[in-house]
Design a protein around this motif. Sequence first.
Motif, PDB file in Angstrom:
ATOM      1  N   ALA A 121      43.437  38.416  29.509  1.00  0.00           N
ATOM      2  CA  ALA A 121      42.084  38.756  29.842  1.00  0.00           C
ATOM      3  C   ALA A 121      42.126  40.210  30.417  1.00  0.00           C
ATOM      4  N   VAL A 122      43.180  40.571  31.234  1.00  0.00           N
ATOM      5  CA  VAL A 122      43.210  41.736  31.877  1.00  0.00           C
ATOM      6  C   VAL A 122      43.969  42.958  31.043  1.00  0.00           C
ATOM      7  N   ALA A 123      44.736  42.177  30.194  1.00  0.00           N
ATOM      8  CA  ALA A 123      45.847  43.339  29.423  1.00  0.00           C
ATOM      9  C   ALA A 123      44.849  44.398  28.673  1.00  0.00           C
ATOM     10  N   PRO A 124      43.775  44.247  28.054  1.00  0.00           N
ATOM     11  CA  PRO A 124      43.143  45.587  27.450  1.00  0.00           C
ATOM     12  C   PRO A 124      42.911  46.646  28.379  1.00  0.00           C
ATOM     13  N   ALA A 125      42.144  46.137  29.585  1.00  0.00           N
ATOM     14  CA  ALA A 125      41.867  47.382  30.454  1.00  0.00           C
ATOM     15  C   ALA A 125      43.042  48.025  30.943  1.00  0.00           C
ATOM     16  N   ALA A 178      35.200  44.434  25.363  1.00  0.00           N
ATOM     17  CA  ALA A 178      35.280  44.840  26.856  1.00  0.00           C
ATOM     18  C   ALA A 178      33.985  45.349  27.495  1.00  0.00           C
ATOM     19  N   LEU A 179      33.363  46.402  26.858  1.00  0.00           N
ATOM     20  CA  LEU A 179      32.321  47.016  27.632  1.00  0.00           C
ATOM     21  C   LEU A 179      30.982  46.413  27.378  1.00  0.00           C
ATOM     22  N   PRO A 180      30.927  45.534  26.313  1.00  0.00           N
ATOM     23  CA  PRO A 180      29.559  44.694  26.075  1.00  0.00           C
ATOM     24  C   PRO A 180      29.707  43.692  27.303  1.00  0.00           C
ATOM     25  N   ARG A 181      31.158  43.038  27.475  1.00  0.00           N
ATOM     26  CA  ARG A 181      31.353  41.899  28.516  1.00  0.00           C
ATOM     27  C   ARG A 181      30.942  42.603  30.147  1.00  0.00           C
ATOM     28  N   VAL A 182      31.266  43.947  30.332  1.00  0.00           N
ATOM     29  CA  VAL A 182      30.772  44.368  31.554  1.00  0.00           C
ATOM     30  C   VAL A 182      29.517  44.557  31.789  1.00  0.00           C
ATOM     31  N   THR A 183      28.729  44.863  30.528  1.00  0.00           N
ATOM     32  CA  THR A 183      27.225  45.165  30.369  1.00  0.00           C
ATOM     33  C   THR A 183      26.485  43.740  30.658  1.00  0.00           C
ATOM     34  N   ARG A 184      27.102  42.633  30.042  1.00  0.00           N
ATOM     35  CA  ARG A 184      26.470  41.288  30.282  1.00  0.00           C
ATOM     36  C   ARG A 184      26.762  40.943  31.898  1.00  0.00           C
ATOM     37  N   MET A 185      27.687  41.190  32.456  1.00  0.00           N
ATOM     38  CA  MET A 185      27.907  40.844  33.742  1.00  0.00           C
ATOM     39  C   MET A 185      27.090  41.564  34.488  1.00  0.00           C
ATOM     40  N   LEU A 186      26.552  42.805  34.379  1.00  0.00           N
ATOM     41  CA  LEU A 186      25.712  43.434  35.341  1.00  0.00           C
ATOM     42  C   LEU A 186      24.314  43.586  34.910  1.00  0.00           C
ATOM     43  N   ARG A 187      24.011  42.843  33.917  1.00  0.00           N
ATOM     44  CA  ARG A 187      22.611  42.797  33.368  1.00  0.00           C
ATOM     45  C   ARG A 187      21.679  41.901  34.184  1.00  0.00           C
ATOM     46  N   PRO A 188      20.488  42.213  34.478  1.00  0.00           N
ATOM     47  CA  PRO A 188      19.718  41.441  35.298  1.00  0.00           C
ATOM     48  C   PRO A 188      19.548  40.099  34.647  1.00  0.00           C
ATOM     49  N   GLY A 189      19.775  38.797  35.539  1.00  0.00           N
ATOM     50  CA  GLY A 189      19.354  37.595  34.914  1.00  0.00           C
ATOM     51  C   GLY A 189      20.713  37.173  34.108  1.00  0.00           C
ATOM     52  N   GLY A 190      21.792  37.825  33.928  1.00  0.00           N
ATOM     53  CA  GLY A 190      22.800  37.552  32.959  1.00  0.00           C
ATOM     54  C   GLY A 190      23.877  37.022  33.654  1.00  0.00           C
ATOM     55  N   ALA A 191      25.012  36.448  33.132  1.00  0.00           N
ATOM     56  CA  ALA A 191      26.019  36.064  33.662  1.00  0.00           C
ATOM     57  C   ALA A 191      27.265  36.652  33.212  1.00  0.00           C
ATOM     58  N   SER A 192      28.412  36.966  33.602  1.00  0.00           N
ATOM     59  CA  SER A 192      29.788  37.207  33.339  1.00  0.00           C
ATOM     60  C   SER A 192      30.187  36.395  32.138  1.00  0.00           C
ATOM     61  N   HIS A 238      34.187  30.919  32.936  1.00  0.00           N
ATOM     62  CA  HIS A 238      33.548  32.039  33.700  1.00  0.00           C
ATOM     63  C   HIS A 238      34.455  32.917  34.417  1.00  0.00           C
ATOM     64  N   TYR A 239      35.763  32.263  35.122  1.00  0.00           N
ATOM     65  CA  TYR A 239      36.586  33.094  35.571  1.00  0.00           C
ATOM     66  C   TYR A 239      37.307  34.088  34.831  1.00  0.00           C
ATOM     67  N   LEU A 240      37.800  33.701  33.598  1.00  0.00           N
ATOM     68  CA  LEU A 240      38.388  34.594  32.550  1.00  0.00           C
ATOM     69  C   LEU A 240      37.496  35.838  32.408  1.00  0.00           C
ATOM     70  N   ARG A 241      36.228  35.525  31.973  1.00  0.00           N
ATOM     71  CA  ARG A 241      35.276  36.652  31.644  1.00  0.00           C
ATOM     72  C   ARG A 241      35.224  37.483  32.784  1.00  0.00           C
ATOM     73  N   ALA A 242      35.064  36.721  33.996  1.00  0.00           N
ATOM     74  CA  ALA A 242      34.965  37.693  35.087  1.00  0.00           C
ATOM     75  C   ALA A 242      36.156  38.713  35.546  1.00  0.00           C
ATOM     76  N   ILE A 243      37.267  38.204  35.257  1.00  0.00           N
ATOM     77  CA  ILE A 243      38.336  38.949  35.704  1.00  0.00           C
ATOM     78  C   ILE A 243      38.663  39.975  34.557  1.00  0.00           C
ATOM     79  N   GLY A 279      44.760  40.609  40.845  1.00  0.00           N
ATOM     80  CA  GLY A 279      44.639  39.351  41.363  1.00  0.00           C
ATOM     81  C   GLY A 279      43.885  38.883  42.414  1.00  0.00           C
ATOM     82  N   PHE A 280      42.855  39.894  42.738  1.00  0.00           N
ATOM     83  CA  PHE A 280      41.900  39.645  44.164  1.00  0.00           C
ATOM     84  C   PHE A 280      41.287  38.346  43.845  1.00  0.00           C
ATOM     85  N   HIS A 281      40.648  38.214  42.776  1.00  0.00           N
ATOM     86  CA  HIS A 281      39.406  37.047  42.485  1.00  0.00           C
ATOM     87  C   HIS A 281      39.914  35.716  42.207  1.00  0.00           C
ATOM     88  N   SER A 282      41.244  35.698  42.133  1.00  0.00           N
ATOM     89  CA  SER A 282      41.755  34.326  42.153  1.00  0.00           C
ATOM     90  C   SER A 282      41.578  33.614  43.426  1.00  0.00           C
TER      91      SER A 282
END
Length: 519
Positions: free
Chosen positions: A452-456, A505-519, A322-327, A377-380
């Motif tokens: 996890a953060v390299a592409p962005a 990357a963008l589908p991952r953000v969409t999943r995190m923001l989708r109502p009822g979804g999780a990152s 969950h953490y890696l997908r979130a960051i 580094g914030f969410h660590s």
Amino acid sequence: MSEHVTDEHHPPPEEEARSTPTGRVGTSTVWNVLQYGGSKLVTFVSTVVLARLLAPEAFGLVALALLAINIFDRLKDLGVGTALVQHSGSWRRIAPTGATLTLVLALGFGLLCLVTAPWLAALLGNDALVPLIQALSVSMLLQGLAVFPDAALRRHLAFKERTLPELGGAVVKAIVSIGMALAGAGAWSLVWGQVAATATMAVLYWLVYLHLTGRARVPGAELTASPLAEPADRHLGWDRPVAGELLRFGGSLSLLALLALVIDNLDYFSIGRRLGETELGYYTMAFRLPELVVIGVCIVIGQVLFSSFSRLQDDRDALREHYLRAIAAVATLTVPAGLGLAAAAGPVVDTVFGEQYAPSEPILVVLGCYSAVYALGFHSGEVYKATGHAGLLNRLAIAQVAVFAPVLWLAAGRSTLAVAVAFLACHVAFTLLRFVVTDRVIGIPLGAQLRAVAPATVSALVMAGVVTLVDRLVPLPQPFVLLVLEVLVGAVVYVGALALLDRQALPRVTRMLRPGGAS
């Protein structure tokens, strides 16, 4: 002290909520981002207006007063609000004691701030701050009164219900501040706007909380199914073991909050003491946009992630995933925003704040880069707190203070820009350290975090380079037109580069923001 009593076929809402850790994360994230976006849009518009009504000195003076107030603001509940979110026990058991603690502590720290205002003003080297600090102590007290209902909503991932208090406070602040600035109130327009906002938020948070528990009605609002529909038996109460549990967890976070306050304001303190109010005004305005666009987004998403991380604290494999997908998702949103502000600093300052804030431009270049590093580094820290390792954050913060304080003080002897550069350099070093600590303590490999953060990050660097070229080579006399062009070019380049490096990357953000979804 009563516990939930129920049969095996109908578990209590509290237990049911705590057993479904990610089911509401997407919905909560969406609402938290929306309420943040709405309130910060109001703040942004009001800041643009106020920048044209008030001199840089006014912003610098209020920034110094807020620096004093923030000492008490970080301590106002001794971390009890966060402990109420993290605690794994029954809400009925902990809520009455938590409410009592937060209310008593808010009153105590509010009065302490009021009576120590002269000493705080002397520490900051400006006697004109005394009445400002005394007025803002009322704002600090009111914020403390809102801690308990806010914690209750965050614990139950009821972030939709936080929208009314947050947005209402922002609107009231804008109306009062702009109205008083037009009337010639100067720095006081910012002060009374803050007081009015916190009063509004405190009232609305309690109304929403009481509405969700069925003890009050908010006109036009429907009482939806919520764990809060099963409230504690009484609003206030005292259970000594519960108080000890909340204060033990919250106490370590209070030390962290105080250390974080020192770290976050060493730059303000150094500039204010060594370079004066005007230079602090330029620095404050340069900080506004990274704070609004990047740092604030990290904070509001972090509130949701802390709740979801806390629910996964006993399942480390799920927590790591969950953490890696979130960051990765957070980096996709925030890193390009920070580097984009840096690359387009010239037209941003001219368009948003006006020519009188031209000295803020080079500072924004550096602080935009700082905000991108901060986001990585914030969410660590949310993981450390959620898994009971808040002490790690205290040790890291002590090390930061030991490094930041002399470096920023020496930099302030040169210039405001030198302070910004030093601030960036220090955060780069400590962000890397956070990655290492997360690897060793939580069991998330350093390489996995970087991947996890390299592409962005790489895509944002490419985007920033192209925007910088546009800024230097395209001869457009109107700053607004140039800014629009740079935003469009930057968005196209970033999305294109990101699609090449990480198609998910963008589908991952969409999943995190989708109502009822999780990152």
